[in-house]
Each structure stands twice: as structure tokens, then as C-alpha cells.
Scaffold this active site. Structure first.
Site, PDB file in Angstrom:
ATOM      1  N   PRO A   1      65.118  66.762  55.966  1.00  0.00           N
ATOM      2  CA  PRO A   1      63.860  67.063  56.660  1.00  0.00           C
ATOM      3  C   PRO A   1      62.677  66.295  56.074  1.00  0.00           C
ATOM      4  O   PRO A   1      62.567  66.154  54.869  1.00  0.00           O
ATOM      5  CB  PRO A   1      63.677  68.564  56.429  1.00  0.00           C
ATOM      6  CG  PRO A   1      65.008  69.072  56.023  1.00  0.00           C
ATOM      7  CD  PRO A   1      65.682  67.943  55.325  1.00  0.00           C
ATOM      8  N   GLU A   2      61.835  65.788  56.941  1.00  0.00           N
ATOM      9  CA  GLU A   2      60.637  65.073  56.515  1.00  0.00           C
ATOM     10  C   GLU A   2      59.422  65.903  56.931  1.00  0.00           C
ATOM     11  O   GLU A   2      59.559  66.935  57.579  1.00  0.00           O
ATOM     12  CB  GLU A   2      60.595  63.692  57.179  1.00  0.00           C
ATOM     13  CG  GLU A   2      61.952  63.020  57.200  1.00  0.00           C
ATOM     14  CD  GLU A   2      62.013  61.668  56.532  1.00  0.00           C
ATOM     15  OE1 GLU A   2      60.960  61.109  56.208  1.00  0.00           O
ATOM     16  OE2 GLU A   2      63.129  61.173  56.339  1.00  0.00           O
TER      17      GLU A   2
ATOM     18  N   LYS B   1      56.020  69.128  52.676  1.00  0.00           N
ATOM     19  CA  LYS B   1      57.283  69.673  53.153  1.00  0.00           C
ATOM     20  C   LYS B   1      57.447  71.155  52.814  1.00  0.00           C
ATOM     21  O   LYS B   1      58.537  71.698  52.880  1.00  0.00           O
ATOM     22  CB  LYS B   1      58.437  68.842  52.586  1.00  0.00           C
ATOM     23  CG  LYS B   1      58.376  67.394  53.094  1.00  0.00           C
ATOM     24  CD  LYS B   1      59.694  66.684  52.957  1.00  0.00           C
ATOM     25  CE  LYS B   1      59.667  65.694  51.830  1.00  0.00           C
ATOM     26  NZ  LYS B   1      60.984  65.073  51.634  1.00  0.00           N
TER      27      LYS B   1
ATOM     28  N   CYS C   1      70.093  43.584  62.764  1.00  0.00           N
ATOM     29  CA  CYS C   1      68.659  43.824  62.632  1.00  0.00           C
ATOM     30  C   CYS C   1      68.002  43.617  63.988  1.00  0.00           C
ATOM     31  O   CYS C   1      68.326  42.679  64.711  1.00  0.00           O
ATOM     32  CB  CYS C   1      68.091  42.831  61.605  1.00  0.00           C
ATOM     33  SG  CYS C   1      66.287  42.832  61.528  1.00  0.00           S
TER      34      CYS C   1
ATOM     35  N   CYS D   1      66.064  40.092  63.580  1.00  0.00           N
ATOM     36  CA  CYS D   1      66.696  38.799  63.295  1.00  0.00           C
ATOM     37  C   CYS D   1      68.201  38.784  63.508  1.00  0.00           C
ATOM     38  O   CYS D   1      68.825  37.728  63.419  1.00  0.00           O
ATOM     39  CB  CYS D   1      66.364  38.367  61.867  1.00  0.00           C
ATOM     40  SG  CYS D   1      67.278  39.287  60.628  1.00  0.00           S
TER      41      CYS D   1
ATOM     42  N   CYS E   1      67.237  45.172  55.804  1.00  0.00           N
ATOM     43  CA  CYS E   1      67.681  43.910  56.364  1.00  0.00           C
ATOM     44  C   CYS E   1      67.564  42.847  55.270  1.00  0.00           C
ATOM     45  O   CYS E   1      66.468  42.586  54.773  1.00  0.00           O
ATOM     46  CB  CYS E   1      66.844  43.498  57.563  1.00  0.00           C
ATOM     47  SG  CYS E   1      67.223  41.792  58.069  1.00  0.00           S
TER      48      CYS E   1
ATOM     49  N   CYS F   1      64.955  40.021  56.506  1.00  0.00           N
ATOM     50  CA  CYS F   1      63.550  40.363  56.765  1.00  0.00           C
ATOM     51  C   CYS F   1      62.851  40.954  55.537  1.00  0.00           C
ATOM     52  O   CYS F   1      61.626  40.992  55.500  1.00  0.00           O
ATOM     53  CB  CYS F   1      63.436  41.351  57.910  1.00  0.00           C
ATOM     54  SG  CYS F   1      63.939  40.704  59.506  1.00  0.00           S
TER      55      CYS F   1
END
Ligand SMILES: [Zn+2]
Length: 253
Positions: A2-3, A51, A228, A231, A248, A251
Site C-alpha cells: 500500500p502507498e 501511510k 521499455c 526505448c 530500464c 533510459c
């Protein structure tokens, strides 16, 4: 995991369901609080800070944190209870039932001092007192610290979980393990974090790409081996003892 947006959303659900109503049942399945009885008290407020969640009832404040697997489920009274062994608390009003399941933290605090439990938190990304300058200063106070770790440290800014930490690193072209000193504009990074959480605060299907179609929602998180979106390079994944990271290799530097 959970965020902050999940917690914000959960608080809104609990608020709609409980505020202004009198508890007719309060069953706390934590030995220390087994004798706490809040029946007959009215739920006044439901607050989220980072949170952390607080349900203020009479002179008490029910403080919970979802940690890895926790959730609050709100439904009509009498809804069959699945995962009964994971239920940590049951709150009921005349018509509603709220179940706290697998909560990482559950404690009953003195309402007057309940905010002491979150005094260590940095600026809350979804709070009224959101302060990007302070959050950026906190984030970069230890220049050698890995970006993902600094973003996840709730003392720096409150609300970022592992999904957002990975997504933010992608957006700013840095590896999760790159030092915070490599961020060219930390203020922009924390503002972007706030924008992402804010945009998702009422959604159940979280998106950071702006596309909420299934499988299109995220840049890198959970996409190991997939191309990605910028890219085409396969997304990498690593897992240490604590967290899993995605990036990635082309990137992000
Ligand atoms: Zn790429």
C-alpha cells in the site's frame, strides 16, 4: 504494498461509512487491547497522515498502518467474513461493518496525543500541509543515499511506496540505486511524486503513465523482461532482502 494513495482512499471509505455514527460493536483482536471497549461512542473523524490511519472515537484514536498486506474492508453488516483469522479489528454501527485485516500496526491511542505517532514523518504528499521545498531538502540531506531508499524514507516525505519510488526513478532517468545527488532537480522530483499520488488518490487502478488500461498503467514496476515504453529495451529487475526494484537499463543511469 500500500502507498499513500491507497491509505488516502481507505480513509475516505472509512470516513463515509463511519463518521457521525455510534459504534455498536468493537472487537479488537490484539491481546493488549482486548479489553478496550468503545461501544456507544461516536466516530468523529478519520484522518490519514502518510501511510498512517486514525479513527477518532470518543477519547480514543484507533491508529493503524497497513504495512505490506494490510487493508480495511467496509461493507454492510452481516457480510460473510473471509480470512477470519486475519481480522484484527471489527467495528460496527447500526448498518455498517468495518474490518481491519492483517494490519501491520494496530494500537489504541489517547486521542489528544495521537499525532505523536506521526511526528517523525516528513511532509505528507496528500496532506493540507504539503511542503515541497522541505521535502526536497529532506530528500537530499544525505547526498550519497540511493534515490529509491531516500524516497521511501517516510521521515523525508510521507506517502511514497515502492511502486512510486520505482516509477519516479524511471521518469527522472536515474537508477533506483543512484545517489540522490544525481537528481538534477530534486524539487521537481518531489512535486512529481505529489502529482502522481494526488492523481491516484481516488482511483483503484493506479496509473503513472496516464493510461489506465490494463497492462498500460505503469512504466517499469512489475514489468521485468517487457519492453521499455520509451526505448524497447527489456526492463530489468532486482530483489534484495527488503525490496524489489525495476528499471530500464537504457533510459536510466
Ligand atoms: Zn528505456
Amino acid at each position: 504494498m500500500p502507498e499513500g494513495d491507497t491509505v488516502f482512499h481507505t480513509a475516505a471509505n472509512l470516513r463515509n461509512a463511519l463518521v457521525g455514527k455510534t459504534l455498536t460493536r468493537c472487537d479488537i483482536r490484539v491481546p493488549r487491547y482486548a479489553t478496550v471497549d468503545l461501544i456507544g461512542n461516536t466516530v468523529d473523524e478519520v484522518i490519514s497522515r502518510g501511510k498512517h490511519l486514525f479513527i477518532r472515537v470518543g477519547a480514543a484514536s484507533i491508529h493503524s498502518h497497513l504495512k505490506m498486506d494490510g487493508s480495511w474492508r467496509v461493507g454492510a453488516k452481516g457480510t460473510p467474513q473471509r480470512q477470519a483469522h486475519k481480522i484484527r479489528i471489527i467495528l460496527e454501527t447500526a448498518d455498517i461493518q468495518a474490518l481491519g485485516i492483517d494490519l501491520g500496526v494496530l494500537e489504541i491511542l489517547d486521542r489528544d496525543n495521537d499525532m505523536d505517532a506521526v511526528a517523525h514523518l516528513g511532509p505528507d504528499l496528500l496532506g493540507d500541509d504539503w511542503d515541497p521545498e522541505r521535502a526536497a531538502a529532506n530528500l537530499t540531506q544525505d547526498p550519497d543515499r540511493p534515490i529509491a531508499q531516500a524516497l521511501l524514507d517516510q521521515r523525508n516525505l510521507a506517502g511514497v511506496g515502492n511502486v512510486y519510488a520505482n516509477e519516479l526513478c524511471f521518469l527522472f532517468g536515474r537508477l533506483p540505486i543512484s545517489p540522490v545527488s544525481s537528481l538534477t532537480d530534486p524539487l521537481r522530483t518531489v512535486k512529481q511524486a505529489q502529482k502522481m499520488l494526488w492523481a491516484n488518490r481516488t482511483r483503484t487502478n493506479r496509473t503513472t503513465t496516464g493510461n489506465s488500461r490494463r497492462g498500460q498503467e505503469l512504466w517499469v514496476y512489475g514489468r521485468a523482461g517487457e519492453p521499455c515504453r520509451r526505448c524497447g529495451t527489456p526492463i530489468s529487475r532486482d530483489e534484495d532482502t527488503e525490496r524489489v526494484t525495476y528499471w530500464c537499463p537504457s533510459c536510466q543511469r
